[in-house]
Design a protein around this motif. Structure first.
Motif, PDB file in Angstrom:
ATOM      1  N   ARG A   1     -10.051 -13.455  -3.487  1.00 17.34           N
ATOM      2  CA  ARG A   1     -11.309 -12.782  -3.137  1.00 17.34           C
ATOM      3  C   ARG A   1     -11.431 -12.638  -1.616  1.00 17.34           C
ATOM      4  NH1 ARG A   1     -16.112 -14.805  -1.598  1.00 17.34           N
ATOM      5  NH2 ARG A   1     -17.955 -13.489  -1.871  1.00 17.34           N
ATOM      6  N   TYR A   2     -11.182 -13.734  -0.919  1.00 18.68           N
ATOM      7  CA  TYR A   2     -11.298 -13.679   0.540  1.00 18.68           C
ATOM      8  C   TYR A   2     -10.210 -12.777   1.142  1.00 18.68           C
ATOM      9  CZ  TYR A   2     -11.284 -14.800   5.414  1.00 18.68           C
ATOM     10  OH  TYR A   2     -11.296 -14.671   6.772  1.00 18.68           O
ATOM     11  N   GLN A   3      -9.026 -12.801   0.549  1.00 20.68           N
ATOM     12  CA  GLN A   3      -7.933 -11.943   1.046  1.00 20.68           C
ATOM     13  C   GLN A   3      -8.308 -10.466   0.928  1.00 20.68           C
ATOM     14  OE1 GLN A   3      -4.963 -13.790  -1.497  1.00 20.68           O
ATOM     15  NE2 GLN A   3      -4.083 -14.957   0.189  1.00 20.68           N
ATOM     16  N   MET A   4      -8.967 -10.101  -0.182  1.00 17.95           N
ATOM     17  CA  MET A   4      -9.402  -8.705  -0.369  1.00 17.95           C
ATOM     18  C   MET A   4     -10.485  -8.340   0.647  1.00 17.95           C
ATOM     19  SD  MET A   4      -7.576  -7.412  -2.828  1.00 17.95           S
ATOM     20  CE  MET A   4      -6.324  -8.302  -1.915  1.00 17.95           C
ATOM     21  N   LEU A   5     -11.391  -9.274   0.910  1.00 12.74           N
ATOM     22  CA  LEU A   5     -12.462  -9.025   1.886  1.00 12.74           C
ATOM     23  C   LEU A   5     -11.887  -8.905   3.293  1.00 12.74           C
ATOM     24  CD1 LEU A   5     -15.143 -11.521   0.532  1.00 12.74           C
ATOM     25  CD2 LEU A   5     -15.366  -9.028   0.623  1.00 12.74           C
ATOM     26  N   ARG A   6     -11.015  -9.838   3.643  1.00  8.60           N
ATOM     27  CA  ARG A   6     -10.448  -9.856   5.000  1.00  8.60           C
ATOM     28  C   ARG A   6      -9.694  -8.572   5.303  1.00  8.60           C
ATOM     29  NH1 ARG A   6      -5.654 -13.643   5.465  1.00  8.60           N
ATOM     30  NH2 ARG A   6      -4.578 -11.680   5.086  1.00  8.60           N
ATOM     31  N   GLU A   7      -8.940  -8.063   4.318  1.00 11.52           N
ATOM     32  CA  GLU A   7      -8.140  -6.852   4.543  1.00 11.52           C
ATOM     33  C   GLU A   7      -8.913  -5.585   4.194  1.00 11.52           C
ATOM     34  OE1 GLU A   7      -5.327  -6.873   6.140  1.00 11.52           O
ATOM     35  OE2 GLU A   7      -5.256  -9.066   6.217  1.00 11.52           O
ATOM     36  N   LYS A   8     -10.201  -5.747   3.857  1.00  9.66           N
ATOM     37  CA  LYS A   8     -11.075  -4.600   3.523  1.00  9.66           C
ATOM     38  C   LYS A   8     -10.433  -3.690   2.471  1.00  9.66           C
ATOM     39  CE  LYS A   8     -13.332  -4.567   8.048  1.00  9.66           C
ATOM     40  NZ  LYS A   8     -12.644  -5.751   8.631  1.00  9.66           N
ATOM     41  N   VAL A   9     -10.016  -4.310   1.377  1.00  8.08           N
ATOM     42  CA  VAL A   9      -9.343  -3.567   0.303  1.00  8.08           C
ATOM     43  C   VAL A   9     -10.411  -2.931  -0.590  1.00  8.08           C
ATOM     44  CG1 VAL A   9      -7.721  -3.715  -1.629  1.00  8.08           C
ATOM     45  CG2 VAL A   9      -7.384  -5.155   0.405  1.00  8.08           C
ATOM     46  N   GLY A  10     -10.433  -1.611  -0.629  1.00  6.90           N
ATOM     47  CA  GLY A  10     -11.488  -0.897  -1.350  1.00  6.90           C
ATOM     48  C   GLY A  10     -11.140  -0.552  -2.783  1.00  6.90           C
TER      49      GLY A  10
ATOM     50  N   SER B   1       0.867  -1.179   0.000  1.00  7.56           N
ATOM     51  CA  SER B   1       0.000   0.000   0.000  1.00  7.56           C
ATOM     52  C   SER B   1       0.901   1.225   0.000  1.00  7.56           C
ATOM     53  CB  SER B   1      -0.900  -0.001   1.232  1.00  7.56           C
ATOM     54  OG  SER B   1      -1.659  -1.194   1.248  1.00  7.56           O
TER      55      SER B   1
ATOM     56  N   ASN C   1      -2.824   0.522  -4.127  1.00 11.36           N
ATOM     57  CA  ASN C   1      -2.673  -0.844  -3.619  1.00 11.36           C
ATOM     58  C   ASN C   1      -2.163  -1.740  -4.744  1.00 11.36           C
ATOM     59  OD1 ASN C   1      -3.615  -0.301  -1.008  1.00 11.36           O
ATOM     60  ND2 ASN C   1      -5.746  -0.500  -1.662  1.00 11.36           N
TER      61      ASN C   1
END
Ligand SMILES: [Zn+2]
Ligand SMILES: [Zn+2]
Length: 253
Positions: free
Chosen positions: A56-65, A41, A46
């Motif tokens: 997909r889950y990695q983006m959700l878990r880290e709240k990547v906007g 970042s 990013n």
């Protein structure tokens, strides 16, 4: 600038609960590893290295906007399989995502995700803008990235250096001239699959020795198989300046 470990695991000896080993059944969150990937970042945005099956889950878990770019180390499935899910970012950002890869990796990406490169594109497919990684450092939104050519048995893989941070996964050999590109790094991430030797990955001993040889003050190990052992136990055996990475770990670089 911040680096976040999105995943530090591997498809090699994928941990499954049925395995029943002490790592696969460990209650320690640091023993639960998604496939290996990091996110840088930076003011450039990013930048994710590799789109794993867990992307997909990695983006959700880290709240990547938002996602500005993807860098691909190599085209093995555990490093590219999640690429379809960049379409969520295409949708919200209303633009294609730049994906940097070698010509060889681009060939595999075009085969694996042929529908994204078809003449007639079905609505809603991932919009990928391929950019070529060669030998020279390249610019990602103003961030200079130096590619480091390493070998994964017979497969060429790209490691990346950004300022004093170097990330190398899926390697078991680095040529002397490429090692020089790593020298001077303050943080080096290296793959260390397990204690036993492996045909295409450094084992623990080899990764520790390489960190020492290159005189990097802080080494983090990634692409870790359940065969390496418990995070807690293995950590006690490591020399000063070497640590196991774990999912969610973030570092200022
Ligand atoms: Zn690989
Ligand atoms: Zn891998």
């Amino acid at each position: 600038m911040k680096v976040t470990f999105l995943g530090t695991g591997t498809s090699q000896g994928v941990p499954v609960i049925a395995c029943g080993c002490e790592v696969c059944t460990s209650a320690d969150e640091r023993d639960k590893r998604l496939r290996s990937s990091i996110m840088i970042s930076a003011p450039a945005g990013n930048i994710v290295i590799d789109t794993t099956p867990d992307f997909r889950y990695q983006m959700l878990r880290e709240k990547v906007g938002h996602l500005e770019a993807v860098l691909i180390t190599h085209s093995h499935k555990d490093h590219i399989a999640g690429m379809d899910d960049i379409r969520a970012f295409n949708y919200f950002q209303k633009s294609a995502i730049n994906i940097y890869a070698t010509e060889f990796s681009q060939g595999v990406i075009k085969r694996e995700f042929a529908y994204a490169f078809a003449d007639f594109k079905y609505p809603g497919i991932p919009e990928i803008n391929l950019k070529t990684i060669a030998d020279e450092p390249f610019d990602v939104n103003g961030l200079m990235v130096t590619p480091i050519h390493v070998m994964h048995h017979k497969m060429p893989v790209i490691g990346f250096r950004v300022h004093d941070f170097t990330y190398i996964t899926d390697a078991n050999y680095i040529a002397p001239e490429e090692k020089e590109k790593i020298r001077g790094s303050k943080i080096l991430v290296l793959n260390a699959l397990r204690k036993e030797k492996h045909i295409s990955h450094f084992n623990l001993e080899e990764a520790i020795a390489l960190g020492k040889e290159l005189e990097v003050p802080q080494v983090y190990l990634t692409h870790i198989s359940h065969q390496l052992g418990l995070h807690e136990e293995v950590s006690k055996e490591l020399p000063a300046g070497t640590a196991l990475a774990y999912d969610g770990l973030s570092l200022e670089i």
